[in-house]
Design a protein around this motif. Structure first.
Motif, PDB file in Angstrom:
ATOM      1  N   VAL A 290      67.328  21.712  47.219  1.00  0.00           N
ATOM      2  CA  VAL A 290      68.681  22.226  47.454  1.00  0.00           C
ATOM      3  C   VAL A 290      69.635  21.086  47.805  1.00  0.00           C
ATOM      4  CG1 VAL A 290      70.099  23.668  48.979  1.00  0.00           C
ATOM      5  CG2 VAL A 290      67.902  24.520  48.147  1.00  0.00           C
ATOM      6  N   SER A 291      69.129  20.098  48.541  1.00  0.00           N
ATOM      7  CA  SER A 291      69.990  18.974  48.925  1.00  0.00           C
ATOM      8  C   SER A 291      70.448  18.173  47.710  1.00  0.00           C
ATOM      9  CB  SER A 291      69.266  18.054  49.919  1.00  0.00           C
ATOM     10  OG  SER A 291      68.253  17.292  49.283  1.00  0.00           O
ATOM     11  N   VAL A 292      69.625  18.139  46.653  1.00  0.00           N
ATOM     12  CA  VAL A 292      70.011  17.437  45.429  1.00  0.00           C
ATOM     13  C   VAL A 292      71.246  18.095  44.821  1.00  0.00           C
ATOM     14  CG1 VAL A 292      69.310  16.802  43.095  1.00  0.00           C
ATOM     15  CG2 VAL A 292      67.649  16.688  44.955  1.00  0.00           C
ATOM     16  N   ALA A 293      71.165  19.411  44.615  1.00  0.00           N
ATOM     17  CA  ALA A 293      72.292  20.138  44.030  1.00  0.00           C
ATOM     18  C   ALA A 293      73.489  20.137  44.978  1.00  0.00           C
ATOM     19  CB  ALA A 293      71.867  21.572  43.710  1.00  0.00           C
ATOM     20  N   ALA A 294      73.223  20.311  46.270  1.00  0.00           N
ATOM     21  CA  ALA A 294      74.315  20.361  47.239  1.00  0.00           C
ATOM     22  C   ALA A 294      75.098  19.059  47.276  1.00  0.00           C
ATOM     23  CB  ALA A 294      73.769  20.688  48.631  1.00  0.00           C
ATOM     24  N   SER A 318      76.751  24.563  57.618  1.00  0.00           N
ATOM     25  CA  SER A 318      75.483  25.008  57.050  1.00  0.00           C
ATOM     26  C   SER A 318      74.308  24.525  57.907  1.00  0.00           C
ATOM     27  CB  SER A 318      75.343  24.483  55.624  1.00  0.00           C
ATOM     28  OG  SER A 318      74.102  24.864  55.068  1.00  0.00           O
ATOM     29  N   THR A 319      74.399  23.301  58.399  1.00  0.00           N
ATOM     30  CA  THR A 319      73.342  22.778  59.270  1.00  0.00           C
ATOM     31  C   THR A 319      73.260  23.575  60.564  1.00  0.00           C
ATOM     32  OG1 THR A 319      73.597  20.547  58.372  1.00  0.00           O
ATOM     33  CG2 THR A 319      72.527  20.746  60.522  1.00  0.00           C
ATOM     34  N   LEU A 340      69.575  26.422  53.845  1.00  0.00           N
ATOM     35  CA  LEU A 340      70.742  26.031  54.641  1.00  0.00           C
ATOM     36  C   LEU A 340      70.670  24.560  55.049  1.00  0.00           C
ATOM     37  CD1 LEU A 340      71.116  29.198  56.903  1.00  0.00           C
ATOM     38  CD2 LEU A 340      72.685  28.446  55.103  1.00  0.00           C
ATOM     39  N   PHE A 341      69.496  24.116  55.476  1.00  0.00           N
ATOM     40  CA  PHE A 341      69.339  22.699  55.821  1.00  0.00           C
ATOM     41  C   PHE A 341      69.582  21.822  54.595  1.00  0.00           C
ATOM     42  CE2 PHE A 341      66.595  23.567  59.729  1.00  0.00           C
ATOM     43  CZ  PHE A 341      67.529  23.026  60.600  1.00  0.00           C
ATOM     44  N   GLY A 342      69.063  22.257  53.454  1.00  0.00           N
ATOM     45  CA  GLY A 342      69.260  21.487  52.233  1.00  0.00           C
ATOM     46  C   GLY A 342      70.725  21.330  51.896  1.00  0.00           C
TER      47      GLY A 342
END
Length: 432
Positions: A290-294, A318-319, A340-342
């Motif tokens: 998710v962090s990649v897309a985010a 979000s964090t 959410l973390f991502g």
């Protein structure tokens, strides 16, 4: 005084500065990008190098995070070592990163990155020795290499891709997150296939060797074609006398504190709450994916006029929501805080672009990157270490996560101040 592009909610621009001398006129600071002839081949080689380096810069961390529980079981180290291990990357980023300005001034940005990649590969391979001392020593060596890359890469991108800073930063952070995601997802099954968690860690050293080999053509080309000029010396400490310097250091500190506390303990928390190591690693991989897309979405969103502040708000809030979900939701819904973390981790590329576009020269960008990352990582090291000790003291995760929420609120406040009109009126970093 440097001319500064406004950083306001109405423009949404990330601060940039242009070179000026003491009298206020534009200075003629030469850089490697001006000295080295640019060709299509060089540009392509540089892009490949950025991708290979990005793949390495978090894989060595997330692969270990997914194996902390298994490593402790196999090697038999206690709670103190378990608390220290997640903090080693941050301490190395702070200490080794502090010397990056000196190193780049002595040998150049490209050679400094090559040295760093050699240290990274060597350290990751050393971690394959099944002993606590080798795990600690190899981690220190590898993370010291990462520290130099962390600080030097914004300067490398500025020197060679000054007109495509956002695009190259996006590519860099995309591959960084992709490498982290892949490492988190396959680290546990890879270690099972190789027969031990130590060998599972050592396997990532091959990726470091590939990055070094892929970057060497860029080093050789720069060495052969650049003109020999005296590199400017810029002191880091005057940057902390500017509002912009303070706020960039603060936003980097808070996001690093949150990111490494979460990346270090997320899988461990889920395992301690009843999920298997493979399931916890899978959720950790979801977070990284998710962090990649985010990161890409927030970078594109935040680069639009008037959208930088909302992008920073989205990531930081979000964090905060993810922390609340970790406390209140059952483990069966672990995917919610993972997502959410991502999304919250997506703030990192925005911060990198802010750093890359700040400073009146490559030397000032390196100095700003050094001070922000070194101080930021030094303070952020308290996060993983403190969470481990609080968990050992209380036997649970409610108090550590509750204190982490305070840092998330501080990040939101810093985002607001950084994008205020008052910050926009300040000049960029000053030379010593």
């Amino acid at each position: 005084m440097a001319a500064t592009t406004p950083l306001t909610p109405t423009t949404g621009n990330i601060p940039t500065t242009c070179p000026t001398d003491a009298a206020g006129s534009v200075s003629s600071v030469s850089s490697a990008s001006q000295a080295v002839p640019k060709t299509r081949v060089v540009a392509v080689v540089g892009i490949i190098a950025v991708v290979l380096i990005g793949l390495n810069l978090r894989a060595g961390i997330t692969s270990a995070a997914a194996l902390f529980h298994d490593l402790q079981q196999v090697l038999g180290y206690g709670a103190l070592v378990a608390s220290i291990l997640p903090s080693i990357p941050l301490l190395c980023f702070a200490v080794a990163g502090m010397g990056t300005s000196w190193l780049t001034r002595r040998v150049g940005v490209e050679k400094a990155i090559a040295i760093a990649l050699a240290l990274l590969a060597a350290g990751l391979l050393v971690r394959g020795i099944p002993a606590t001392g080798a795990l600690l020593g190899g981690t220190v060596l590898a993370m010291s290499g990462l520290a130099v890359c962390n600080v030097a890469m914004p300067s490398f991108i500025r020197e060679h891709y000054s007109e495509r800073t956002s695009m190259m930063t996006g590519l860099y952070t995309f591959t960084m997150s992709g490498g982290a995601t892949f490492a988190a997802a396959v680290s546990v099954p890879l270690s099972q296939q190789l027969g031990s968690p130590s060998m599972g860690l050592a396997a990532w050293g091959l990726l470091g060797v590939a990055a070094l080999l892929g970057f060497l053509p860029m080093v050789l080309h720069t060495h052969r074609n650049s003109t020999r000029t005296e590199r400017a010396r810029v002191s880091m400490w005057p940057l902390l006398r500017t509002r912009l310097g303070i706020l960039i250091t603060a936003i980097f500190t808070f996001q690093a504190f949150l990111a490494y506390a979460v990346m270090s303990w997320f899988a461990y928390i889920l395992t301690s709450q009843g999920l298997s190591a493979s399931e916890s690693g899978l959720q950790f991989g979801v977070m990284q994916l998710v962090s990649v897309a985010a990161g890409m979405i927030l970078l594109a969103f935040g680069s639009r006029p008037g959208m930088l502040r909302p992008a920073l708000y989205l990531a930081s809030s979000s964090t905060l929501l993810a922390i609340a979900a970790m406390i209140w939701l059952p483990t069966s819904l672990a995917v919610v805080p993972a997502v959410l973390f991502g999304f919250g981790l997506g703030i990192f590329p925005l911060v990198l672009v802010i750093i890359s576009r700040s400073g009146r020269s490559t030397a000032e960008t390196t100095a700003l990157s050094t001070i922000a990352q070194s101080l930021g990582y030094l303070i952020a090291a308290v996060g993983p270490f403190g969470m481990g000790l609080l968990h050992s003291a209380t036997g649970g995760w409610v108090l550590p996560l509750s204190l982490l929420s305070i840092v998330a609120v501080a990040l939101m406040v810093t985002c607001h101040m950084l994008t205020s009109k008052r910050t926009a009126t300040k000049t960029g970093p000053r030379t010593a």
